[in-house]
Design an enzyme around this catalytic site. Structure first.
Site, PDB file in Angstrom:
ATOM      1  N   GLU A 323       0.839  -1.192   0.000  1.00 39.74           N
ATOM      2  CA  GLU A 323       0.000   0.000   0.000  1.00 39.74           C
ATOM      3  C   GLU A 323       0.880   1.250   0.000  1.00 39.74           C
ATOM      4  OE1 GLU A 323      -3.878  -1.369   2.585  1.00 39.74           O
ATOM      5  OE2 GLU A 323      -2.153  -0.573   3.687  1.00 39.74           O
ATOM      6  N   CYS A 324       0.713   2.119  -0.978  1.00 40.52           N
ATOM      7  CA  CYS A 324       1.334   3.441  -1.021  1.00 40.52           C
ATOM      8  C   CYS A 324       2.857   3.357  -0.877  1.00 40.52           C
ATOM      9  CB  CYS A 324       0.720   4.345   0.032  1.00 40.52           C
ATOM     10  SG  CYS A 324       0.978   6.109  -0.276  1.00 40.52           S
ATOM     11  N   GLY A 325       3.409   3.552   0.310  1.00 45.92           N
ATOM     12  CA  GLY A 325       4.845   3.403   0.486  1.00 45.92           C
ATOM     13  C   GLY A 325       5.317   2.015   0.109  1.00 45.92           C
ATOM     14  N   GLY A 423      -0.779  -1.015  -4.632  1.00 43.75           N
ATOM     15  CA  GLY A 423      -1.420   0.195  -5.129  1.00 43.75           C
ATOM     16  C   GLY A 423      -1.269   1.334  -4.145  1.00 43.75           C
TER      17      GLY A 423
END
Length: 446
Positions: A323-325, A423
């Site tokens: 997720e993200c990072g 994502g």
């Protein structure tokens, strides 16, 4: 009291707007109550990851998010009751202005949570540059929605004794505190918000100031006036672990919803925490890489051996959810103002940091196809907030279609590569989402 009801003293700290001092007052109240020997359970309205780290540090109990948009109203109540077990009092920090919710509505606002939990509310007002006019503002906030119950107001960033006397002469709502302007209460920030707990000392000092400047006994009395809550769940127990899921947890990866961990454990997972900056990849059946600040620790992440170990495990079929990072770390490379750094190389794309945020807001999506990790048509909600962009290869496949939110590009999120999905969405796990993740780990184990 009926068996399905529970009495929990509670108070919610609301603000007139972002930046009025909610965090200072909320953390200060948590600190003051803790210093009196009370067991304080902290909460944060909304999807924020950073404020809860300060709450946790001050209270010694994990702060939990309360967000009706992501969770639903019943789960807000369930989470509040479950987390408050064993606490003497609960303190909830609000979000933005009292009535600010999703897309200009009241949904997921501080007022929304206050009503769901029948929680007395304290309004924090920044009175710098104001005297009598502050009461017109307070009157508007306290009468706008009669379903919100107000315990009183705390004036923040006050000036001289004369300033206090001018404001006090026209009060219509009970005052619970007057906090003067103090430089030591200033909190450092960075591009995703306040500095994390442990990186600065401003909020650690707020407890003594709130004790000095606020009427704590009256606040406790107001919290104790909250009516009993009706339990809306039966079994919240966690299962004995059937699989082991590795979770990246360090200064680079620190943005997780506590409820996601609880749901993974309830679905049958043991969570193995490790640092991709300093540790080897543990022997696990799946891997969860959350958000955080990989851009601030890119050199250490590039250097440590776990980067190659994760790539090797992904190539061998280890289920990975990023997720993200986590997405940024799993990509081929990350470009920052300091230079370019190698990533894990599982996701076919290159990340780049920008000088302003690229997406901010709630996400509402579904799994777009029958992919590993998650079944087709599985729905989810979450949040996105990032300063990076990903330059994906043209032939990337995407697992998520977003009805709300930007994702990686054009409402598509969750690039899939083998048994890896990564994502920009910080997903708030449903029970089904967690069960699907654990099921994939079980499949990999066998």
């Amino acid at each position: 009291m009926p068996q399905n009801e529970i009495k929990i003293p509670r108070i919610i700290i609301a603000g007139t707007h972002s930046g009025c001092g909610k965090t200072t007052v909320a953390t200060g109240l948590m600190g003051a109550l803790s210093a009196r020997g009370l067991t304080v359970q902290p909460f944060k309205v909304g999807p924020d990851f950073i404020d809860p780290t300060h709450h946790t540090s001050i209270c010694g109990r994990g702060s939990r998010n309360l967000d009706p948009y992501m969770m639903g109203k019943d789960e807000v109540v369930n989470t509040f009751i479950q987390a408050s077990e064993g606490a003497d009092i609960a303190v909830i920090e609000g979000v933005m202005g009292l009535h600010d919710g999703v897309e200009g509505t009241g949904e997921s606002s501080t007022a929304d949570v206050a009503q769901i939990l029948s929680c007395p509310t304290i309004l924090v007002c920044d009175v710098k540059g104001m005297s009598r006019s502050v009461h017109a503002m307070i009157l508007g906030y306290t009468t706008y929605d009669p379903k919100v119950t107000f315990a009183g107001v705390i004036y923040n960033r006050g000036g001289s004794d004369h300033h206090r006397e001018m404001i006090g002469s026209a009060e219509r709502v009970q005052s619970l505190g007057w906090i003067p302007r103090r430089d030591e209460l200033q909190v450092k920030s960075r591009h995703l918000g306040l500095a994390m707990a442990g990186e600065e000392e401003g909020l650690q000092k707020s407890g003594a100031i709130v004790e000095e400047c606020c009427t704590i006994d009256r606040i406790i009395q107001a919290a104790s006036s909250a009516p009993p809550l009706q339990k809306r769940y039966e079994d919240m127990s966690e299962r004995e672990g059937q699989v082991q899921i590795g979770v990246a947890m360090d200064a680079a990866f620190c943005f997780y919803y506590a409820e996601n961990f609880r749901k993974l454990r309830r679905a049958g997972a043991d969570l193995i925490f490790f640092s991709p900056m300093t540790d080897h990849l543990p022997d696990v059946d799946a891997l969860y890489l959350g958000g955080g600040y990989p851009e601030l620790h890119a050199a250490a992440l590039e250097k440590n051996s776990s980067r190659q170990e994760i790539r090797k495990a992904a190539d061998a079929g280890l289920p990975i959810f990023g997720e993200c990072g986590g997405l940024v770390y799993l990509s081929r490379s990350l470009r920052t103002v300091e230079g370019s750094y190698a990533g894990v190389g599982v996701i076919p794309g290159d990340a780049e940091m920008k000088n302003r945020f690229q997406a901010l807001g709630y996400v509402d999506g579904t799994v777009a196809g029958d992919y590993p990790l998650f079944p087709q048509d599985l729905s989810f909600r979450g949040h996105e907030f990032h300063y990076s962009i990903l330059h994906p290869d043209n032939d990337c496949r995407y697992a998520f279609t977003l009805k709300r939110g930007k994702g990686i590009m054009d409402g598509k999120d969750g690039i899939i590569e083998g048994n890896t999905i990564a994502g920009y969405t910080h997903v708030y796990f449903t029970e089904r989402f967690a069960e699907a993740f654990v099921a994939m780990a079980e499949k990999n184990k066998t």
